[in-house]
Design a protein around this motif. Sequence first.
Motif, PDB file in Angstrom:
ATOM      1  N   PRO A 270      22.106  34.294 -28.466  1.00 17.22           N
ATOM      2  CA  PRO A 270      23.540  35.646 -28.217  1.00 17.22           C
ATOM      3  C   PRO A 270      24.205  35.587 -27.794  1.00 17.22           C
ATOM      4  CG  PRO A 270      21.736  37.080 -29.129  1.00 17.22           C
ATOM      5  CD  PRO A 270      20.792  35.722 -28.870  1.00 17.22           C
ATOM      6  N   PHE A 271      25.365  36.202 -27.301  1.00 18.93           N
ATOM      7  CA  PHE A 271      26.065  36.001 -25.947  1.00 18.93           C
ATOM      8  C   PHE A 271      25.986  36.997 -25.662  1.00 18.93           C
ATOM      9  CE2 PHE A 271      30.021  36.973 -23.186  1.00 18.93           C
ATOM     10  CZ  PHE A 271      29.825  35.537 -22.133  1.00 18.93           C
TER      11      PHE A 271
ATOM     12  N   LYS B 222      23.880  40.214 -25.994  1.00 21.07           N
ATOM     13  CA  LYS B 222      21.906  40.599 -25.841  1.00 21.07           C
ATOM     14  C   LYS B 222      21.287  39.132 -25.569  1.00 21.07           C
ATOM     15  CE  LYS B 222      22.430  43.685 -29.796  1.00 21.07           C
ATOM     16  NZ  LYS B 222      21.751  43.740 -30.510  1.00 21.07           N
ATOM     17  N   GLY B 223      21.604  37.381 -25.114  1.00 19.54           N
ATOM     18  CA  GLY B 223      21.115  36.472 -24.254  1.00 19.54           C
ATOM     19  C   GLY B 223      21.376  36.106 -23.341  1.00 19.54           C
ATOM     20  N   PHE B 224      22.569  35.581 -23.358  1.00 16.70           N
ATOM     21  CA  PHE B 224      23.032  34.877 -22.700  1.00 16.70           C
ATOM     22  C   PHE B 224      24.022  35.472 -20.734  1.00 16.70           C
ATOM     23  CE2 PHE B 224      26.373  32.295 -20.526  1.00 16.70           C
ATOM     24  CZ  PHE B 224      25.991  31.009 -20.166  1.00 16.70           C
ATOM     25  N   VAL B 225      24.729  36.668 -21.241  1.00 15.10           N
ATOM     26  CA  VAL B 225      25.121  37.499 -20.320  1.00 15.10           C
ATOM     27  C   VAL B 225      23.322  37.983 -19.777  1.00 15.10           C
ATOM     28  CG1 VAL B 225      26.238  39.559 -19.566  1.00 15.10           C
ATOM     29  CG2 VAL B 225      27.078  37.533 -21.397  1.00 15.10           C
ATOM     30  N   PRO B 226      22.511  38.554 -20.012  1.00 14.86           N
ATOM     31  CA  PRO B 226      21.357  38.943 -19.325  1.00 14.86           C
ATOM     32  C   PRO B 226      20.665  38.207 -19.013  1.00 14.86           C
ATOM     33  CG  PRO B 226      21.235  40.194 -21.908  1.00 14.86           C
ATOM     34  CD  PRO B 226      21.879  38.940 -21.880  1.00 14.86           C
ATOM     35  N   ALA B 227      20.666  37.013 -19.293  1.00 16.35           N
ATOM     36  CA  ALA B 227      19.786  36.297 -18.363  1.00 16.35           C
ATOM     37  C   ALA B 227      20.720  35.445 -17.671  1.00 16.35           C
ATOM     38  CB  ALA B 227      19.784  34.503 -19.329  1.00 16.35           C
ATOM     39  N   VAL B 228      22.024  35.176 -17.936  1.00 13.52           N
ATOM     40  CA  VAL B 228      22.785  34.489 -16.591  1.00 13.52           C
ATOM     41  C   VAL B 228      23.344  35.584 -15.843  1.00 13.52           C
ATOM     42  CG1 VAL B 228      25.357  33.909 -15.392  1.00 13.52           C
ATOM     43  CG2 VAL B 228      24.527  33.300 -17.693  1.00 13.52           C
ATOM     44  N   ILE B 229      22.415  37.287 -15.323  1.00 12.00           N
ATOM     45  CA  ILE B 229      22.463  38.260 -14.563  1.00 12.00           C
ATOM     46  C   ILE B 229      21.744  38.357 -14.261  1.00 12.00           C
ATOM     47  CG2 ILE B 229      22.408  41.070 -15.023  1.00 12.00           C
ATOM     48  CD1 ILE B 229      24.577  40.754 -16.208  1.00 12.00           C
ATOM     49  N   MET B 230      20.322  38.128 -14.651  1.00 11.84           N
ATOM     50  CA  MET B 230      19.173  38.547 -13.969  1.00 11.84           C
ATOM     51  C   MET B 230      18.902  36.989 -13.104  1.00 11.84           C
ATOM     52  SD  MET B 230      15.962  39.225 -16.611  1.00 11.84           S
ATOM     53  CE  MET B 230      16.426  37.932 -17.930  1.00 11.84           C
ATOM     54  N   THR B 231      19.175  35.812 -13.357  1.00 11.63           N
ATOM     55  CA  THR B 231      19.485  34.594 -12.322  1.00 11.63           C
ATOM     56  C   THR B 231      20.483  35.043 -11.241  1.00 11.63           C
ATOM     57  OG1 THR B 231      19.410  33.124 -14.957  1.00 11.63           O
ATOM     58  CG2 THR B 231      19.889  31.868 -12.827  1.00 11.63           C
ATOM     59  N   ALA B 232      21.770  35.842 -11.564  1.00 11.86           N
ATOM     60  CA  ALA B 232      22.514  35.799 -10.328  1.00 11.86           C
ATOM     61  C   ALA B 232      22.033  36.687  -9.568  1.00 11.86           C
ATOM     62  CB  ALA B 232      24.016  35.903 -11.129  1.00 11.86           C
ATOM     63  N   ILE B 233      21.068  37.590  -9.779  1.00  8.64           N
ATOM     64  CA  ILE B 233      21.149  38.660  -8.298  1.00  8.64           C
ATOM     65  C   ILE B 233      19.373  37.994  -8.125  1.00  8.64           C
ATOM     66  CG2 ILE B 233      18.686  40.260  -8.985  1.00  8.64           C
ATOM     67  CD1 ILE B 233      19.978  41.871 -11.387  1.00  8.64           C
TER      68      ILE B 233
ATOM     69  N   GLY C  97      16.554  26.690 -24.321  1.00  9.26           N
ATOM     70  CA  GLY C  97      16.523  27.837 -24.546  1.00  9.26           C
ATOM     71  C   GLY C  97      17.386  28.610 -26.261  1.00  9.26           C
ATOM     72  N   GLY C  98      18.365  27.923 -25.862  1.00  3.52           N
ATOM     73  CA  GLY C  98      19.289  27.561 -27.402  1.00  3.52           C
ATOM     74  C   GLY C  98      21.114  28.518 -26.478  1.00  3.52           C
ATOM     75  N   ALA C  99      21.336  28.123 -25.786  1.00  5.38           N
ATOM     76  CA  ALA C  99      22.884  28.818 -25.250  1.00  5.38           C
ATOM     77  C   ALA C  99      23.823  27.564 -26.288  1.00  5.38           C
ATOM     78  CB  ALA C  99      23.012  28.390 -23.852  1.00  5.38           C
ATOM     79  N   LYS C 100      24.656  28.734 -26.421  1.00  4.79           N
ATOM     80  CA  LYS C 100      25.853  27.470 -27.257  1.00  4.79           C
ATOM     81  C   LYS C 100      26.754  26.927 -25.268  1.00  4.79           C
ATOM     82  CE  LYS C 100      26.176  30.638 -31.113  1.00  4.79           C
ATOM     83  NZ  LYS C 100      27.563  31.100 -31.672  1.00  4.79           N
ATOM     84  N   LEU C 101      27.404  25.989 -26.546  1.00  5.41           N
ATOM     85  CA  LEU C 101      27.992  25.207 -25.627  1.00  5.41           C
ATOM     86  C   LEU C 101      29.300  25.328 -24.104  1.00  5.41           C
ATOM     87  CD1 LEU C 101      28.201  22.226 -24.119  1.00  5.41           C
ATOM     88  CD2 LEU C 101      29.788  21.558 -25.478  1.00  5.41           C
ATOM     89  N   TRP C 102      29.686  26.405 -24.924  1.00  7.89           N
ATOM     90  CA  TRP C 102      30.554  26.738 -24.429  1.00  7.89           C
ATOM     91  C   TRP C 102      30.683  28.214 -23.370  1.00  7.89           C
ATOM     92  CZ3 TRP C 102      32.929  32.353 -26.076  1.00  7.89           C
ATOM     93  CH2 TRP C 102      32.048  32.874 -27.108  1.00  7.89           C
ATOM     94  N   HIS C 103      30.007  28.649 -24.196  1.00  4.90           N
ATOM     95  CA  HIS C 103      28.799  29.624 -22.850  1.00  4.90           C
ATOM     96  C   HIS C 103      28.962  28.643 -21.903  1.00  4.90           C
ATOM     97  CE1 HIS C 103      27.264  32.192 -26.961  1.00  4.90           C
ATOM     98  NE2 HIS C 103      28.925  32.457 -26.802  1.00  4.90           N
ATOM     99  N   THR C 104      27.632  27.813 -22.162  1.00  3.96           N
ATOM    100  CA  THR C 104      27.769  27.442 -20.852  1.00  3.96           C
ATOM    101  C   THR C 104      28.909  26.822 -19.671  1.00  3.96           C
ATOM    102  OG1 THR C 104      25.508  26.505 -21.539  1.00  3.96           O
ATOM    103  CG2 THR C 104      26.334  25.263 -20.091  1.00  3.96           C
ATOM    104  N   LEU C 105      29.898  26.325 -20.622  1.00  3.68           N
ATOM    105  CA  LEU C 105      31.425  25.746 -19.646  1.00  3.68           C
ATOM    106  C   LEU C 105      31.579  27.216 -19.106  1.00  3.68           C
ATOM    107  CD1 LEU C 105      32.604  23.023 -22.465  1.00  3.68           C
ATOM    108  CD2 LEU C 105      30.932  23.403 -19.886  1.00  3.68           C
TER     109      LEU C 105
END
Length: 395
Positions: free
Chosen positions: A145-146, A148-159, A187-195
């Motif tokens: 999910p964008f 609850k899943g994708f955004v927190p994962a990106v934030i942790m990586t960015a930190i 892990g399941g991210a959608k293509l448009w989220h990744t782009l």
Amino acid sequence: MNDCINEKRHILKSIRDRIIAVSMTLVGLGVVLVYSASCVKAGNAGFELTYLKKQLIWLSVGLLALLFMSVINIQKFKKIAIPLFGLIVIMLLAVLIPGIGTKVNGASRWLRFAGFNIQPSEVAKIGMIIVMSSFLARFGGKSLPFFKGFVPAVIMTAIVLGCIMLEPDFGTSALIGAVMGSMIVVGGAKLWHTLIALTGTIPPAAYIAITKMDYIASRIQAWHAGEKDGKGYQIWMSKVALGSGGLTGMGLGEGVSKLYYLPEAHTDFIFAIAGQEFGLIGTCVIILLFGVLVYEGIRLVKHAPSKFTALIAYGITSIIGLQAVFNIAVVTASIPPKGISLPFISFGGSGLCVALAMIGALVSITRIEPEIPVKVDVEPVLELGNESYDKRNVA
């Protein structure tokens, strides 16, 4: 049913045996090359075994880390992901505090402990793989999910990447960022989220790196121009070392580039010494060994018992393989210098210990007892471990 279980046990054992054999071969080559590449420098400082002694001490610690990781149930790390993430950030920030962090060549990347330098960014490699695997495994076989899943994962990586960039260490941050990004996709991210993430992060990061970090811009310019002095000297001498080795090399210990012609001969550019002393055949053998290790890691991803362990296997395989590719690409002047060591082979305590701990984690996954397959009525929504099946439809 028993035949199926026995077959899987046999597969996991074969993966384990090959991973251990290949990694130990690389470590053995590393010990030999570290001594050969550093003996002259160390000898002129008073004791030619200085670097070899330090490497063997770190190797002992690394083997203990491998043993610990291999006997413990790797799935237990899933429960400590949050405190582990906090510890990683604290360690990365601690190197920036005067009196705590150790500054070398203008970069604050080390913590001094008991007479040895520990590099938290190396610890962050395996730590973030565990953290990210634990987080992504929560969603099972479903798409990520964008919010609850994708955004927190990106934030942790960015930190974490932001902390490493402050040291500054662009090479390691790029390496970890690439692996974390691929793990999020797998892990399941959608293509448009990744782009969206790639569009919003890579251009600004590249702009900041080139315009605000002068050393990166100068390295790129020297690499592009093919300079023989200044920032381009090391790359030029690396190519000279590789070329002078020919097909079979000058012989172990007979290389001349380590006689102060090639800086960092025993660390980031040890592959060039391998090329000079072992020749093209020797370097191809090293590349082949890394290729076998990556292949066995991919096999382990396919046979892992859960999504969590499959992601760990994928992350470890990716970071070891990609780091080797980055290092060899730098040494062969295929890309600008990044300051990334060659796993298992380059001199360096933190890197060697973490690499061996990663091998221990892979061994731990192979030791998990295979479960009896569960009949399902649907196709896997994500072909990654046994948790990839929609268990709501289990017969």
